[in-house]
Motif scaffolding. Structure first.
Motif, PDB file in Angstrom:
ATOM      1  N   LYS B 122       7.693   0.547  -0.181  1.00 50.79           N
ATOM      2  CA  LYS B 122       7.593  -0.885  -0.506  1.00 50.79           C
ATOM      3  C   LYS B 122       6.123  -1.290  -0.637  1.00 50.79           C
ATOM      4  O   LYS B 122       5.724  -1.946  -1.590  1.00 50.79           O
ATOM      5  N   LYS B 123       5.323  -0.857   0.340  1.00 55.26           N
ATOM      6  CA  LYS B 123       3.898  -1.210   0.347  1.00 55.26           C
ATOM      7  C   LYS B 123       3.199  -0.686  -0.910  1.00 55.26           C
ATOM      8  O   LYS B 123       2.453  -1.407  -1.571  1.00 55.26           O
ATOM      9  N   ASP B 124       3.453   0.574  -1.236  1.00 52.52           N
ATOM     10  CA  ASP B 124       2.796   1.190  -2.393  1.00 52.52           C
ATOM     11  C   ASP B 124       3.169   0.471  -3.687  1.00 52.52           C
ATOM     12  O   ASP B 124       2.319   0.216  -4.543  1.00 52.52           O
ATOM     13  N   PHE B 125       4.468   0.195  -3.817  1.00 52.85           N
ATOM     14  CA  PHE B 125       4.921  -0.410  -5.078  1.00 52.85           C
ATOM     15  C   PHE B 125       4.297  -1.788  -5.252  1.00 52.85           C
ATOM     16  O   PHE B 125       3.798  -2.130  -6.327  1.00 52.85           O
ATOM     17  N   GLU B 126       4.288  -2.560  -4.167  1.00 51.01           N
ATOM     18  CA  GLU B 126       3.692  -3.903  -4.244  1.00 51.01           C
ATOM     19  C   GLU B 126       2.190  -3.809  -4.501  1.00 51.01           C
ATOM     20  O   GLU B 126       1.636  -4.598  -5.270  1.00 51.01           O
ATOM     21  N   TRP B 127       1.566  -2.832  -3.860  1.00 44.95           N
ATOM     22  CA  TRP B 127       0.111  -2.670  -4.028  1.00 44.95           C
ATOM     23  C   TRP B 127      -0.216  -2.309  -5.473  1.00 44.95           C
ATOM     24  O   TRP B 127      -1.129  -2.858  -6.082  1.00 44.95           O
ATOM     25  N   LEU B 128       0.558  -1.367  -6.029  1.00 49.39           N
ATOM     26  CA  LEU B 128       0.340  -0.980  -7.429  1.00 49.39           C
ATOM     27  C   LEU B 128       0.593  -2.176  -8.354  1.00 49.39           C
ATOM     28  O   LEU B 128      -0.160  -2.410  -9.304  1.00 49.39           O
ATOM     29  N   GLN B 129       1.649  -2.925  -8.050  1.00 44.33           N
ATOM     30  CA  GLN B 129       1.960  -4.094  -8.902  1.00 44.33           C
ATOM     31  C   GLN B 129       0.798  -5.075  -8.959  1.00 44.33           C
ATOM     32  O   GLN B 129       0.505  -5.636 -10.015  1.00 44.33           O
ATOM     33  N   THR B 130       0.129  -5.276  -7.843  1.00 45.68           N
ATOM     34  CA  THR B 130      -0.959  -6.255  -7.827  1.00 45.68           C
ATOM     35  C   THR B 130      -2.169  -5.756  -8.627  1.00 45.68           C
ATOM     36  O   THR B 130      -3.039  -6.546  -8.967  1.00 45.68           O
ATOM     37  N   HIS B 131      -2.209  -4.450  -8.926  1.00 48.38           N
ATOM     38  CA  HIS B 131      -3.343  -3.915  -9.683  1.00 48.38           C
ATOM     39  C   HIS B 131      -3.039  -3.652 -11.155  1.00 48.38           C
ATOM     40  O   HIS B 131      -3.899  -3.160 -11.881  1.00 48.38           O
ATOM     41  N   VAL B 132      -1.793  -3.953 -11.557  1.00 49.06           N
ATOM     42  CA  VAL B 132      -1.398  -3.690 -12.947  1.00 49.06           C
ATOM     43  C   VAL B 132      -2.249  -4.510 -13.915  1.00 49.06           C
ATOM     44  O   VAL B 132      -2.589  -5.662 -13.642  1.00 49.06           O
TER      45      VAL B 132
END
Lengths: 126, 367
Positions: B122-132
């Motif tokens: 969950k953390k990774d996916f959200e973190w990646l999303q914020t950097h898209v």
């Protein structure tokens, strides 16, 4: 299901006791060895040491956790299972037989009444 | 972590229960910690071959014309160096120079496939999303993707009974798409054990077919089912870091010994700080410790130099292969050289520990 022989007595801390006159042979239960997983080594007291009911007398290091063992009865150590030094996993394979830990000369027969029978121990672990 | 109380069952849950596994909650999943016993399972992987259910791991896909630029920015290794068919170990850095997660990046034909730790999905996916940015599409495939690992010196022999694909030319850290047990899947020559082996990404609906075929072909050759307990001791003998124990958001990849997965010739999140760690040399390093005697080092035990606490054990076990206590832990740089002597406090006693060169286990079969 954990094996709980009816001829033995038990403590709530998962030790079993086999009584022969004033000698008590002590080990840990099948349930306890199953919960601990592979036992890597045990630290036991020396012959001649005194142990007291409910007081720690040694430790078991298993892959998953370390735990203290509590003496189910008070008395003096008369024999220690030295085979466990070389192969502590005997306890995993045969907790009530070759995996025994210590034999003590009981100092207070009255304490025996406080031990559980197989049914009582079964309730502790269910 | 899974927010609800309900633990997730992998596509192989029923097989574990049938096999008599001891099931434990792990990162929100019902996972087998052991079947026959951790030591026996560990040695089966070192000597023969074992089967692991790793379906708790997370899988993401990254596509779009800016996918490469996006991964260059959010991971430390050089994704541009990857050819189609290749895989790379890398990490996602924090802006402060810590580690969000360590992961594998697969270069597929037209996109990238990421494999992340279960506890960080969950953390990774959200973190990646914020950097898209730009044309990047990010997809979380974790819920529908089963993952089985076949590991051990005889892993290739077993795989060869399940697929016609030519494994003899398949190199470590590459992937292929082929029919395995009649099902078209993506699999790679990768693992977390130090042994040769394969990891098979399996659409959940084909889980039973693959499991049954692997067990049927493997059992006569002595295949053992392996739980998370042995997975941990196998990786520890190789000094492979475990996220949450040995590395986390407060540890620099440089001090963790992961400089080899950092490309300082590109721009990435936290680069300035991580470059400073590299140039100024880290104050502490993650080292391999071998202990003497009947000791069982565990996560959180303190490391001493004389009377001073100088660090902490991050992972420890009694090595089934070496038959001695081993540990990973951070110590000051001055004590990090092979041969340095420290002490580990285990309850009431101190045990001598010597810094050794990684890995602890040097006979691994992976190539």
């Amino acid at each position: 299901m954990a094996n709980i022989p009816t001829e033995l007595r038990y403590s709530k801390e998962h030790e079993w006791v086999k009584l022969e006159g004033t000698t008590a042979t002590i080990g840990i239960t099948d349930y306890a060895q199953g919960e601990l997983g592979d036992i890597v080594f045990v630290e036991l007291p020396a012959v001649g040491d005194d142990v007291s009911m409910m007081k720690p007398f040694g430790t078991i290091e298993a892959v998953k956790a370390v735990s203290d063992m509590f003496a189910p009865l008070s008395g003096k150590i008369i024999e220690v299972n030295t085979a466990l030094d070389d192969d502590p996993m005997i306890i995993n394979r045969d907790p009530y037989g070759e995996g025994w830990m210590i034999k003590i000369d009981i100092s207070d027969q009255g304490e025996i009444e406080q031990l559980l029978d197989a049914d009582g121990y079964n309730q502790v672990i269910s | 972590m899974n927010d609800s109380q309900e633990l997730i069952r992998t596509p192989f849950y029923n097989f574990h229960v049938e096999a008599g596994a001891k099931m434990v909650p792990f990162a929100g999943f019902h996972m087998p910690v052991q079947y026959k016993g951790i030591t026996a399972e560990h040695l089966a992987v070192r000597k023969n071959v074992g089967l692991f259910d790793l379906s708790h791991m997370g899988e993401f896909e990254v596509s779009g014309s800016d996918a490469l630029a996006f991964l260059q920015k959010t991971t430390t290794n050089n994704v541009e160096a990857l050819e189609v068919g290749q895989i790379q170990y890398t990490c996602m850095p924090t802006p402060e120079g810590g580690i969000v997660d360590d992961l594998l990046v697969y270069r597929l034909e037209d996109r990238y496939f990421l494999v992340v730790n279960a506890s960080n999905i969950k953390k990774d996916f959200e973190w990646l999303q914020t950097h898209v940015f730009g044309d990047v599409k990010l997809e979380n495939l974790s819920a529908d993707t089963g993952l089985l690992a076949i590991q051990g010196p005889n892993a290739e022999k077993l795989m060869a009974k399940l697929t016609d694909y030519d494994l003899t030319t398949m190199r470590y850290y590459t992937w292929a798409r082929a029919k395995v047990a009649g099902v078209e899947i993506l699999f790679s020559r990768t693992g977390y054990t130090g042994e040769d082996g394969f990891e098979l990404y399996i659409p959940a609906q084909h889980g039973a077919t693959l499991w049954n075929a692997i067990v049927e072909k493997g059992k006569p050759a002595g295949l053992e089912l392996i739980g998370l307990g042995a997975r941990d001791s196998l990786r520890l003998e190789m000094k492979m870091a475990l996220y949450g124990n040995d590395i986390d958001e407060t540890t620099s990849p440089v001090e963790a010994g992961l400089s080899w997965i950092i490309d300082f010739d590109k721009e990435f999140v936290g680069k300035d700080i991580i470059l400073r760690h590299k140039l100024e040399k880290p104050k502490r390093r993650l080292v391999c410790l071998e202990l003497e005697g009947k000791a069982f080092p565990r996560h959180g035990y303190e490391i001493y130099d004389g009377d001073s606490v100088i660090g902490e054990v991050t992972s420890g076990t009694f090595s089934p292969s070496l038959q001695k206590p081993i540990a990973l832990g951070y110590v000051p740089r001055g004590k990090s050289k092979a041969g340095s002597v420290v002490e580990v406090a285990i309850r009431t006693r101190r045990f001598k520990a010597v810094v050794v060169k990684p890995p602890f286990y040097k006979e691994g079969s992976h190539k």
